[in-house]
Scaffold this motif. Sequence first.
Motif, short mmCIF file in Angstrom:
data_model
loop_
_atom_site.label_atom_id
_atom_site.label_comp_id
_atom_site.label_asym_id
_atom_site.label_seq_id
_atom_site.Cartn_x
_atom_site.Cartn_y
_atom_site.Cartn_z
N GLU A 189 0.84 -1.19 0.00
CA GLU A 189 0.00 0.00 0.00
C GLU A 189 0.87 1.24 0.00
O GLU A 189 1.99 1.23 0.53
N SER A 190 0.35 2.31 -0.56
CA SER A 190 1.01 3.60 -0.46
C SER A 190 0.88 4.11 0.96
O SER A 190 0.02 3.65 1.73
N ALA A 191 1.70 5.09 1.32
CA ALA A 191 1.60 5.68 2.65
C ALA A 191 0.22 6.29 2.87
O ALA A 191 -0.36 6.17 3.96
N ALA A 192 -0.31 6.95 1.84
CA ALA A 192 -1.63 7.57 1.96
C ALA A 192 -2.72 6.54 2.21
O ALA A 192 -3.61 6.73 3.05
N ASN A 193 -2.67 5.42 1.48
CA ASN A 193 -3.67 4.37 1.68
C ASN A 193 -3.52 3.69 3.03
O ASN A 193 -4.51 3.33 3.68
N PHE A 194 -2.26 3.52 3.45
CA PHE A 194 -2.04 2.88 4.74
C PHE A 194 -2.56 3.76 5.88
O PHE A 194 -3.03 3.24 6.91
N ALA A 195 -2.47 5.06 5.71
CA ALA A 195 -2.93 5.98 6.75
C ALA A 195 -4.45 6.12 6.80
O ALA A 195 -4.99 6.69 7.75
N ALA A 196 -5.14 5.60 5.80
CA ALA A 196 -6.60 5.77 5.70
C ALA A 196 -7.33 4.54 6.24
O ALA A 196 -6.79 3.44 6.30
N ASN A 197 -8.57 4.77 6.65
CA ASN A 197 -9.51 3.70 6.98
C ASN A 197 -9.07 2.84 8.16
O ASN A 197 -9.01 1.61 8.07
N TRP A 198 -8.78 3.50 9.27
CA TRP A 198 -8.52 2.80 10.52
C TRP A 198 -9.81 2.76 11.35
O TRP A 198 -10.57 3.73 11.39
N THR A 199 -10.04 1.64 12.01
CA THR A 199 -11.24 1.44 12.81
C THR A 199 -10.85 1.28 14.28
O THR A 199 -9.89 0.58 14.60
N LYS A 200 -11.61 1.92 15.17
CA LYS A 200 -11.34 1.79 16.60
C LYS A 200 -11.75 0.40 17.07
O LYS A 200 -12.88 -0.04 16.87
N GLY A 201 -10.81 -0.29 17.70
CA GLY A 201 -11.07 -1.62 18.22
C GLY A 201 -11.16 -1.64 19.73
O GLY A 201 -11.76 -0.75 20.35
N LEU A 202 -10.53 -2.64 20.34
CA LEU A 202 -10.62 -2.86 21.77
C LEU A 202 -10.03 -1.70 22.56
O LEU A 202 -8.95 -1.21 22.26
N GLN A 203 -10.72 -1.27 23.60
CA GLN A 203 -10.20 -0.32 24.57
C GLN A 203 -9.85 -1.10 25.84
O GLN A 203 -10.71 -1.70 26.48
N LEU A 204 -8.56 -1.10 26.21
CA LEU A 204 -8.12 -1.87 27.37
C LEU A 204 -8.27 -1.11 28.68
O LEU A 204 -8.47 -1.72 29.72
N SER A 205 -8.10 0.20 28.63
CA SER A 205 -8.07 1.00 29.84
C SER A 205 -9.23 2.00 29.85
O SER A 205 -9.67 2.46 28.79
N THR A 206 -9.70 2.34 31.04
CA THR A 206 -10.73 3.36 31.20
C THR A 206 -10.24 4.50 32.08
O THR A 206 -11.03 5.33 32.52
N ILE A 207 -8.92 4.53 32.35
CA ILE A 207 -8.33 5.53 33.23
C ILE A 207 -7.06 6.07 32.59
O ILE A 207 -6.79 5.82 31.42
N ASP A 208 -6.26 6.80 33.36
CA ASP A 208 -4.98 7.28 32.88
C ASP A 208 -4.14 6.11 32.36
O ASP A 208 -3.98 5.10 33.04
N SER A 209 -3.62 6.26 31.15
CA SER A 209 -2.80 5.22 30.54
C SER A 209 -2.04 5.83 29.38
O SER A 209 -2.52 6.77 28.75
#
Length: 414
Positions: free
Chosen positions: A340-360
């Motif tokens: 992939e190009s750098a531009a394509n690699f930087a696009a279309n990221w999805t938020k997955g698992l959140q491990l922490s709910t506090i300062d981290s």
Amino acid sequence: MNKNLLLFSLLMVFTLTVSADGIAGSQQRLFETVNPQVPYRIPAIAQAKDGTLIAVSDYRYCGADIGYGAVDLHYRLSNDNGKTWGEELKLADGTGIENENGATWDYAFGDCAIAADRQSNEMIALCVCGKTIYSRATRQNPNRVARFRSHDGGRTWDKGEQITDQIYALFDNRKEGPVNSLFVGSGKIFQSRQVKVNRYYRLYAALCTLSGNFVIYSDDFGDTWQVLGDIDLSPARDGDEPKCEELPDGSVILSSRYSGRLYNIFTYTDIQKAEGQWEQRAAAQDMSVVKNACNGEIMLVPAVRKSDKKRVWVALQSIPFGPGRTNVGLFFHELSDKHESAANFAANWTKGLQLSTIDSAYSTFILQRDYRFGFLWEEGPAWYHIDYRSLTMEEITNGLYTLDRKRAKRSEWK
């Protein structure tokens, strides 16, 4: 430094339980900060050829970064995929506690970056050392670099050596002049899955410098290093603490700390000779909502998309979701192709698992022998400790992907 405070802190640390017991997927505290003025910071993790895990952390007697006082590197080992951990040991023992006025390279050690060779029992760790503050360093008095080695899978380590001049000299002939200060991005030194020259697979280490990011590589497991690309062209001039990975075709990924994340791709014209060029760096817009500057880890893994059973490649990026340095989690990105190009690699990221709910804050992770991801990160509350948890691909990607175990075997990762 208050000696009574230091002795109290050391006493409290030594009275802690020397092993953490857990089951797969449980959160464990590997390094607990008892006295906030002497914190554990900056996690690093690797896996030896036999599957032994090594978790590393700064132990900051001075309470802050290299340059402000004494810092050591501590480590613990696990022989059962992170379920239990051995006693706390010293990987790098600085002289700062005994020699407050010393100014040599071995005064303090911190910000560990580590790699384990996949075909032998060798490990290498690079770290910042000495007594110079990064932002105030000069070529004559630089932020120094140390190298440590283990020949038994991380169980024991040598006394280390300084390689400051070897690394800085790579940039002395730049048109803009020498680099005045640099360090290797902490966490993981990346070992190629594609490029083997003579005995070893190639190592990549990403540099944070006052002149932007650069990537250096080694074909002799860290004995000598060269710059990947043109020394006059930083792949991310505005980047901060960086990491490296590799696309399936052997191209190199630079992932750099930013308000979110910056990415760039080095495409080879001759992979054995390390010839090629960087593209233009691109910002990950899906991470722009993060609004913090904090280092994380990047990894590319073979996966199966569960909706249609298609074999794909998925990139994982850890980072605090925010606001600020809170709520550490992972984004994921499915590749459209093996390159992939750098531009394509930087696009279309999805938020997955959140491990922490506090300062981290800082985080790093690896793929373990049991096909779970060993995740190590800085976790609150109030001040940072170093926590560990093992994760599945399904957990990280909201159930959308499963790990392709056949391709994930090191010998078949093509």
